[in-house]
Every structure is written in structure tokens, then in C-alpha cells.
Scaffold this motif. Structure first.
Motif, PDB file in Angstrom:
ATOM      1  N   THR A 197      -2.520 -84.582 -34.885  1.00 47.06           N
ATOM      2  CA  THR A 197      -2.680 -83.461 -34.173  1.00 47.06           C
ATOM      3  C   THR A 197      -1.892 -83.221 -33.089  1.00 47.06           C
ATOM      4  O   THR A 197      -1.710 -84.072 -32.177  1.00 47.06           O
ATOM      5  CB  THR A 197      -4.274 -83.552 -33.756  1.00 47.06           C
ATOM      6  N   ASP A 198      -0.959 -82.164 -33.161  1.00 46.09           N
ATOM      7  CA  ASP A 198      -0.096 -81.783 -32.216  1.00 46.09           C
ATOM      8  C   ASP A 198      -0.685 -80.814 -31.090  1.00 46.09           C
ATOM      9  O   ASP A 198      -1.577 -80.040 -31.548  1.00 46.09           O
ATOM     10  CB  ASP A 198       1.358 -81.401 -32.722  1.00 46.09           C
ATOM     11  N   VAL A 199      -0.257 -80.567 -30.032  1.00 47.12           N
ATOM     12  CA  VAL A 199      -0.772 -79.481 -29.219  1.00 47.12           C
ATOM     13  C   VAL A 199       0.395 -78.281 -29.498  1.00 47.12           C
ATOM     14  O   VAL A 199       1.211 -78.369 -30.097  1.00 47.12           O
ATOM     15  CB  VAL A 199      -0.344 -79.851 -27.719  1.00 47.12           C
ATOM     16  N   ALA A 200      -0.310 -77.002 -29.172  1.00 51.24           N
ATOM     17  CA  ALA A 200       0.341 -76.083 -29.232  1.00 51.24           C
ATOM     18  C   ALA A 200       1.666 -75.697 -28.392  1.00 51.24           C
ATOM     19  O   ALA A 200       1.571 -76.481 -27.188  1.00 51.24           O
ATOM     20  CB  ALA A 200      -0.393 -74.703 -29.238  1.00 51.24           C
ATOM     21  N   GLY A 201       2.589 -74.809 -28.412  1.00 56.57           N
ATOM     22  CA  GLY A 201       3.622 -74.669 -27.541  1.00 56.57           C
ATOM     23  C   GLY A 201       4.823 -75.640 -27.639  1.00 56.57           C
ATOM     24  O   GLY A 201       5.026 -76.323 -28.840  1.00 56.57           O
ATOM     25  N   ASP A 202       5.800 -75.478 -26.997  1.00 54.38           N
ATOM     26  CA  ASP A 202       6.982 -76.063 -26.974  1.00 54.38           C
ATOM     27  C   ASP A 202       7.263 -77.212 -26.368  1.00 54.38           C
ATOM     28  O   ASP A 202       8.347 -78.038 -26.159  1.00 54.38           O
ATOM     29  CB  ASP A 202       8.192 -75.187 -26.819  1.00 54.38           C
ATOM     30  N   LYS A 203       6.174 -77.735 -25.252  1.00 57.42           N
ATOM     31  CA  LYS A 203       6.159 -78.970 -24.646  1.00 57.42           C
ATOM     32  C   LYS A 203       5.353 -79.931 -25.339  1.00 57.42           C
ATOM     33  O   LYS A 203       4.484 -79.818 -25.836  1.00 57.42           O
ATOM     34  CB  LYS A 203       5.538 -78.749 -23.222  1.00 57.42           C
ATOM     35  N   SER A 204       5.930 -81.336 -25.204  1.00 57.91           N
ATOM     36  CA  SER A 204       5.280 -82.358 -25.604  1.00 57.91           C
ATOM     37  C   SER A 204       4.014 -82.787 -24.811  1.00 57.91           C
ATOM     38  O   SER A 204       4.043 -82.768 -23.615  1.00 57.91           O
ATOM     39  CB  SER A 204       6.176 -83.547 -25.746  1.00 57.91           C
TER      40      SER A 204
END
Length: 350
Positions: free
Chosen positions: A228-235
Motif C-alpha cells: 500500500t502506497d500513499v497518494a500524491g507525489d511525496k514518499s
């Protein structure tokens, strides 16, 4: 030819002969790391870097790479192994020694870097030049870099709500990462990457945060079920690395061979190391998908909740650094500025 001229000629030959070994010096450098040689950074950075050093030196430098800590020691002690000359060089994660290099942690704070390893690594080199060279003065820093996106890999279904973190024991690689995991409700377990697969298989942890690119070599297709990754362009988080060399070994090289090392160090080498992670991320994500594992992205609403928790972690970190006599707010501001100026959608930094 007179006796004197013969003597002069023989003297010149003798002088030339004594200088030949330095001109044709052969040096073997033994570099060590702690992961599979098939994982992304060794495949796409370390190995090509080693071959380029050999080519650029016309074969006078040979670089040997030793994976899995084959030369001895433990991954958290890599900085000391390099500094003390147990190895000639290698891969360091300063965060594996929590509190020792506190200024480096600014780059590892939640949502600090973009999701591309190349951009994050360019920022890492810029920030390192400003704040960290004194900390690393007893080694030769070749590259300072970051990986790409860090995400949650776990047994069972993907993360959909903040409450899904409750009760999970999750591996974290650094102090900022474990602080964030705690804020999200998980029980963080600080752990170097070599220990992660066994901890998963034995049930010591339920999952952890790590990159896509490490997933295949750690067998996360078998040991976990969802990613599962977060949304958006930041890590969600990131990790700071050094590719470094023993300073005495570097200093012992003749100037022309030092120049070979120098030409393959710095901003471009750091970007190269980060780019290797990006290549590996694409491959790792595809491997997890091919295995039938669940691949998910958190909603923007859940991501916003975690961003808020991350901001609390950052504020706590700033206060801790201030208590240590450091300019915590200034370090965070400089890390953010380095990330911004080196983003690929901005003018590249030369």
C-alpha cells in the motif's frame, strides 16, 4: 659514446625504472554491501560504477564487490568498517545507528522527498554538501543518495483506514520511520533489511515499510499479501545512504587515480544511485503484481490524515534537534529547499 655519457644514460634509465611502478600501479578496492547482488542498487549502480572505475583507470584499479556482508561485520556497522579500513569501501545507511548522525535525519522525515529516487538523491547530495561533510569527514564520500518511494508491505489486506495500523508490528529502517509508524498506531520494530524476511516468516513482524525494488530479493511476494502506497507525489518516508571509501585508502592513491574516483563521485554519482532504485522499483512492483499480490493506493483523505501525523513527527524532531543545540527548523527548511531545487520538473541543477 663517452664513459660519462654512458653513465648519464644509465642513470636516467635507472630513474625511469624506479618511477614505472607508480605509473603502472595496480590497486584492488574491496567494497561491501548487505543485500543481494541481484537487487537494484548493486545491479544498476554498484556494478556499473565498479566497471566504470576500472575502465576509466585503464585497468589500474580493480573493484571487487562483496554482497551479504561477506567480508564480515553487520550492516549497521558499515560506516565504522569503512572508516577503520576493515573494507576499502561500501554502502552505509547512517540511520541504522540512531542518533549518531542526527542532521541526516532531516531528509528521512515523513513526506520530505518526492517518490523518485533520482530527484531525492540529487537533493541528498546538495543537502550533504551543506550540512553533513563534517559528520562524514573520516571517510571519502562518493555518493549520498536516497531510494524511491517507501510503502507499506504486510500480511493480509491492504491499508484502507488509519485504524488498520492498530495492532500491527511493522518493521522500520530509521528513527523517523519508526516515529511515524508509532503515530499511525502501529508498533514499530527497528530492523536492518537483512533481518526482515526471517522476521516476517517467524511472525516477529506483520509487515514493514520498504521499497518496491527490494521486494523480490526479500521474497515479499511470498511473505506478504498486500502493498500500500500513499497518494500524491511525496514518499511516505525515505532512507539516506552513503557510497563511501576508506579515507586512508583514497589518500594512498596517486593523483591520477584519485582523479578517477573523483570523476565518478558527487552530484552525478548520487543521481545515478537514485536512478538505480527507480529502475528497480518498476521491476519490483511488476513482480509483486505478477505474483497476484494486492497493490493499493491509499485514498487522498487517508493520505491527508497521515500527512498531518507526519507534520507532528517533524515538529517533534525539530524540537529534539533544538534541544541538542542544532537548528532543527533550519535543517528542515534546507532539506525542503534541496528537494525543491532538484525536482525533475524544475530546471536541473548543474
Amino acid at each position: 659514446m663517452t664513459f660519462l655519457s654512458k653513465t648519464a644514460a644509465l642513470t636516467m634509465l635507472a630513474v625511469s625504472a624506479t618511477s614505472l611502478p607508480s605509473l603502472a600501479q595496480e590497486v584492488t578496492l574491496r567494497f561491501q554491501h548487505f543485500v543481494s547482488p541481484l537487487s537494484a542498487n548493486p545491479t544498476y549502480f554498484m556494478e556499473p560504477w565498479a566497471r566504470k572505475i576500472e575502465a576509466d583507470s585503464n585497468g589500474r584499479i580493480k573493484v571487487e564487490l562483496y554482497p551479504f556482508m561477506q567480508l564480515g561485520g553487520k550492516a549497521p556497522n558499515m560506516y565504522d568498517l569503512i572508516r577503520d579500513g576493515a573494507v576499502d569501501g561500501g554502502w552505509v545507511i547512517p540511520g541504522y545507528q540512531p542518533g549518531r548522525f542526527p542532521e541526516a535525519e532531516a531528509l528521512e522525515l515523513p513526506f520530505m522527498t518526492t517518490k523518485t529516487g533520482e530527484d531525492a538523491s540529487k537533493a541528498a547530495w546538495v543537502y550533504t554538501q551543506k550540512h553533513l561533510m563534517d559528520d562524514f569527514a573520516d571517510v571519502k564520500v562518493i555518493a549520498a543518495h536516497m531510494h524511491g518511494r517507501g510503502l507499506v508491505h504486510k500480511k493480509g489486506p491492504a491499508i484502507a483506514e488509519l485504524s488498520d495500523f492498530e495492532g500491527l508490528k511493522l518493521r522500520g529502517p530509521s528513527r523517523p520511520a519508526t516515529l511515524l509508524l508509532r503515530e499511525m498506531g502501529a508498533t514499530p520494530v527497528g530492523m536492518a533489511v537483512p533481518a526482515f524476511p526471517e522476521a516476517l516468516s517467524r511472525g516477529v513482524v506483520d509487515g514493514g515499510v520498504i521499497t518496491w525494488e527490494m521486494s523480490p530479493s526479500l521474497k515479499l511476494d511470498e511473505l506478504t499479501d498486500s502493498h500500500t502506497d500513499v497518494a500524491g507525489d511525496k514518499s511516505l518516508y525515505n532512507l539516506f545512504f552513503l557510497w563511501a571509501m576508506n579515507k586512508a585508502k583514497y589518500d594512498s592513491l596517486p593523483d591520477d587515480l584519485k582523479a578517477v574516483i573523483d570523476a565518478n563521485s558527487g552530484f552525478a554519482a548520487s543521481a545515478w544511485a537514485g536512478r538505480a532504485h527507480d529502475t528497480g522499483d518498476a521491476e519490483g512492483k511488476q513482480a509483486m503484481a505478477d505474483a497476484g499480490n494486492e497493490i493499493a493506493t491509499m485514498s487522498e483523505e487517508l493520505t491527508a490524515e497521515i500527512v498531518t501525523l507526519g507534520e507532528a513527527v517533524t515538529e517533534t524532531w525539530i524540537a529534539e534537534m533544538t534541544d541538542k543545540g542544532l537548528d532543527g527548523a533550519g535543517l528542515v527548511a534546507d532539506a525542503r529547499a534541496a528537494v525543491q531545487v532538484t525536482r525533475s520538473d524544475n530546471q536541473p541543477l548543474n
